[in-house]
Enzyme design. Structure first.
Site, PDB file in Angstrom:
ATOM      1  N   ASP A  59       0.847  -1.197   0.000  1.00  0.00           N
ATOM      2  CA  ASP A  59       0.000   0.000   0.000  1.00  0.00           C
ATOM      3  C   ASP A  59       0.882   1.246   0.000  1.00  0.00           C
ATOM      4  O   ASP A  59       1.734   1.397   0.881  1.00  0.00           O
ATOM      5  CB  ASP A  59      -0.906  -0.011   1.247  1.00  0.00           C
ATOM      6  N   SER A 142      -2.936  15.113 -13.338  1.00  0.00           N
ATOM      7  CA  SER A 142      -4.293  15.088 -13.911  1.00  0.00           C
ATOM      8  C   SER A 142      -4.631  16.502 -14.351  1.00  0.00           C
ATOM      9  O   SER A 142      -4.034  17.463 -13.860  1.00  0.00           O
ATOM     10  CB  SER A 142      -5.315  14.645 -12.849  1.00  0.00           C
ATOM     11  N   TYR A 155     -10.042  15.713  -4.504  1.00  0.00           N
ATOM     12  CA  TYR A 155      -9.191  15.206  -5.592  1.00  0.00           C
ATOM     13  C   TYR A 155      -8.413  16.355  -6.232  1.00  0.00           C
ATOM     14  O   TYR A 155      -7.208  16.267  -6.441  1.00  0.00           O
ATOM     15  CB  TYR A 155     -10.044  14.517  -6.644  1.00  0.00           C
ATOM     16  N   LYS A 159      -4.300  16.846  -6.393  1.00  0.00           N
ATOM     17  CA  LYS A 159      -3.525  16.930  -7.644  1.00  0.00           C
ATOM     18  C   LYS A 159      -2.790  18.283  -7.743  1.00  0.00           C
ATOM     19  O   LYS A 159      -1.694  18.343  -8.286  1.00  0.00           O
ATOM     20  CB  LYS A 159      -4.431  16.677  -8.837  1.00  0.00           C
TER      21      LYS A 159
HETATM   22  N1  LIG Z   1      -8.753   7.547 -14.951  1.00  0.00           N
HETATM   23  C1  LIG Z   1      -8.613   8.786 -15.404  1.00  0.00           C
HETATM   24  O1  LIG Z   1      -9.432   9.281 -16.203  1.00  0.00           O
HETATM   25  C2  LIG Z   1      -7.453   9.616 -14.947  1.00  0.00           C
HETATM   26  C3  LIG Z   1      -6.567   9.169 -13.971  1.00  0.00           C
HETATM   27  N2  LIG Z   1      -5.513   9.967 -13.595  1.00  0.00           N
HETATM   28  C4  LIG Z   1      -4.572   9.503 -12.577  1.00  0.00           C
HETATM   29  O2  LIG Z   1      -3.911   8.363 -13.098  1.00  0.00           O
HETATM   30  C5  LIG Z   1      -3.406   7.578 -12.014  1.00  0.00           C
HETATM   31  C6  LIG Z   1      -3.776   6.124 -12.240  1.00  0.00           C
HETATM   32  O3  LIG Z   1      -5.181   6.044 -12.216  1.00  0.00           O
HETATM   33  P1  LIG Z   1      -5.987   4.968 -13.115  1.00  0.00           P
HETATM   34  O4  LIG Z   1      -5.033   4.152 -13.904  1.00  0.00           O
HETATM   35  O5  LIG Z   1      -7.077   5.698 -13.816  1.00  0.00           O
HETATM   36  O6  LIG Z   1      -6.660   4.088 -11.957  1.00  0.00           O
HETATM   37  P2  LIG Z   1      -6.787   2.510 -11.797  1.00  0.00           P
HETATM   38  O7  LIG Z   1      -7.622   2.311 -10.583  1.00  0.00           O
HETATM   39  O8  LIG Z   1      -7.208   1.904 -13.087  1.00  0.00           O
HETATM   40  O9  LIG Z   1      -5.302   2.034 -11.461  1.00  0.00           O
HETATM   41  C7  LIG Z   1      -4.737   2.450 -10.254  1.00  0.00           C
HETATM   42  C8  LIG Z   1      -3.935   1.318  -9.651  1.00  0.00           C
HETATM   43  O10 LIG Z   1      -3.412   1.796  -8.422  1.00  0.00           O
HETATM   44  C9  LIG Z   1      -3.649   0.843  -7.404  1.00  0.00           C
HETATM   45  N3  LIG Z   1      -3.793   1.496  -6.115  1.00  0.00           N
HETATM   46  C10 LIG Z   1      -4.769   2.351  -5.722  1.00  0.00           C
HETATM   47  N4  LIG Z   1      -4.580   2.731  -4.449  1.00  0.00           N
HETATM   48  C11 LIG Z   1      -3.455   2.090  -4.019  1.00  0.00           C
HETATM   49  C12 LIG Z   1      -2.745   2.051  -2.796  1.00  0.00           C
HETATM   50  N5  LIG Z   1      -3.166   2.744  -1.743  1.00  0.00           N
HETATM   51  N6  LIG Z   1      -1.630   1.285  -2.717  1.00  0.00           N
HETATM   52  C13 LIG Z   1      -1.211   0.571  -3.788  1.00  0.00           C
HETATM   53  N7  LIG Z   1      -1.842   0.552  -4.977  1.00  0.00           N
HETATM   54  C14 LIG Z   1      -2.954   1.309  -5.084  1.00  0.00           C
HETATM   55  C15 LIG Z   1      -4.905   0.093  -7.814  1.00  0.00           C
HETATM   56  O11 LIG Z   1      -4.945  -1.205  -7.245  1.00  0.00           O
HETATM   57  C16 LIG Z   1      -4.770   0.065  -9.337  1.00  0.00           C
HETATM   58  O12 LIG Z   1      -4.104  -1.098  -9.770  1.00  0.00           O
HETATM   59  C17 LIG Z   1      -4.014   8.201 -10.750  1.00  0.00           C
HETATM   60  O13 LIG Z   1      -3.038   9.010 -10.115  1.00  0.00           O
HETATM   61  C18 LIG Z   1      -5.148   9.061 -11.275  1.00  0.00           C
HETATM   62  O14 LIG Z   1      -5.420  10.158 -10.419  1.00  0.00           O
HETATM   63  C19 LIG Z   1      -5.284  11.200 -14.155  1.00  0.00           C
HETATM   64  C20 LIG Z   1      -6.138  11.668 -15.121  1.00  0.00           C
HETATM   65  C21 LIG Z   1      -7.275  10.937 -15.560  1.00  0.00           C
HETATM   66  C1  LIG Z   2     -11.991  13.227 -15.988  1.00  0.00           C
HETATM   67  C2  LIG Z   2     -11.254  12.542 -14.877  1.00  0.00           C
HETATM   68  C3  LIG Z   2     -11.818  11.481 -14.203  1.00  0.00           C
HETATM   69  C4  LIG Z   2     -11.120  10.863 -13.176  1.00  0.00           C
HETATM   70  C5  LIG Z   2      -9.849  11.306 -12.818  1.00  0.00           C
HETATM   71  C6  LIG Z   2      -9.293  12.367 -13.480  1.00  0.00           C
HETATM   72  O1  LIG Z   2      -8.049  12.847 -13.174  1.00  0.00           O
HETATM   73  C7  LIG Z   2      -9.978  12.977 -14.507  1.00  0.00           C
HETATM   74  O2  LIG Z   2      -9.391  14.013 -15.160  1.00  0.00           O
END
Ligand SMILES: NC(=O)C1=CN([C@@H]2O[C@H](COP(=O)(O)OP(=O)(O)OC[C@H]3O[C@@H](n4cnc5c(N)ncnc54)[C@H](O)[C@@H]3O)[C@@H](O)[C@H]2O)C=CC1
Ligand SMILES: Cc1cccc(O)c1O
Length: 285
Positions: A59, A142, A155, A159
């Protein structure tokens, strides 16, 4: 292959953007250690990439998890060249007024412990290995690090905090270690979860019609997928291409910052001017 012989550590690499980054880095010749809390996701990674990846279940809110990941990385691959701080959680744009008084403090702590403290702990644990390799850190931010309504106050605040951390760490760690950020917009292929404190931990962003929403507002006219959003991470980790690059943040969000006063230009400024069949040199579809 742009990353041949390089070694990366990706937090949150078992799903979504982080998984896409791991897949891409391996395809570019890198070895990758992954810290994630999902045993199932880590098992899938190992199944897909074998000895090219080293996985650690933990974590990001705890320094010991990061220390274990760095130790496993160096033990397995002999070094660490780049940290990709990426694990994060979302708040589903929950407005402050809608967060119950008796939940706000817990929700804040959860959001900032993952999205902000998780990055700082990762950076701290990686310092000795990155000093030895004169490597780099790249943190996933983000559009919410710059603009409103990509999340709620929790959030968006988290960020924005990362923007400051990127700048400060670039100052503190130079010239030995480069530090940068990448700020994607809404992504396809994500499984981003909400806060447990808001009872959103089992809600996935994939349940939201994000592609339809964003195609109407983005100057690029489309939501990018996680896979389509990995190129900048490769560039930021490529030593030969990043000699001057530190303290920078790439807005990698489909043009959210230039979408116009009322709505994105839908292409008519050019479409009206250049009748499609008269453009010289146009390659037939
Ligand atoms: N999904 C979106 O549209 C966007 C996401 N982001 C950012 O991208 C990054 C990745 O997000 P996503 O790939 O979308 O999410 P996701 O949920 O698909 O992948 C995130 C991964 O991080 C792991 N995780 C979460 N909390 C954790 C913890 N406390 N300890 C260890 N592992 C942990 C999860 O198990 C997962 O495998 C984040 O920082 C998010 O804020 C930025 C812009 C847009
Ligand atoms: C649209 C949107 C949704 C989830 C996380 C993000 O960072 C974002 O830009």
């Amino acid at each position: 292959m742009q990353l041949k012989g390089e070694v990366a550590l990706v937090t949150g690499g078992a799903a979504g953007l982080g998984r896409a980054i791991v897949d891409r880095f391996v395809s570019e010749g890198a070895s990758v250690a992954v810290l994630d809390r999902s045993p199932a996701g880590l098992a899938e990674l190992k199944e897909a990439h074998g000895d090219a990846v080293a996985v650690v279940e933990g974590d990001v809110r705890f320094l010991d998890s990061h220390r274990e990941a760095v130790a496993k990385c160096v033990e397995t691959f002999g070094k660490l060249d780049t940290l990709i701080g990426n694990a994060g959680v979302w708040d589903y744009s929950t407005a402050l007024v809608d967060i119950p008084d008796d939940t706000l403090s817990e929700a804040f702590d959860e959001m900032f412990s993952v999205n902000v403290k998780g990055y700082l702990l990762g950076a701290k644990a990686c310092l000795p290995a990155l000093y030895a390799s004169k490597g780099s850190m790249t943190f996933t931010i983000s559009n919410a690090g710059f603009y409103t309504s990509g999340g709620g106050a929790l959030y968006t605040g988290s960020k924005h905090a990362v923007v400051g951390i990127v700048k400060q760490l670039a100052y503190e760690l130079g010239p030995h270690i480069r530090v940068n950020g990448i700020a994607p917009g809404g992504l396809g292929g994500s499984d981003l979860r909400g806060l447990k404190a808001l009872n959103l931990q089992d809600t996935s962003i994939s349940s939201i019609p994000l592609a339809d929403m964003l195609s109407q507002v983005l100057p690029t006219g489309q939501m990018a997928t996680a896979t389509e959003s990995t190129g900048a991470y490769v560039l930021f980790a490529t030593r030969a291409e990043t000699v001057p690059l530190t303290g920078s943040i790439l807005n990698y969000d489909g043009g959210l910052g230039v979408r116009g006063f009322t709505e994105a230009n839908r292409g008519s400024l050019l479409d009206d001017h250049f009748a499609p069949n008269e453009v010289v040199g146009r390659v037939a579809p």
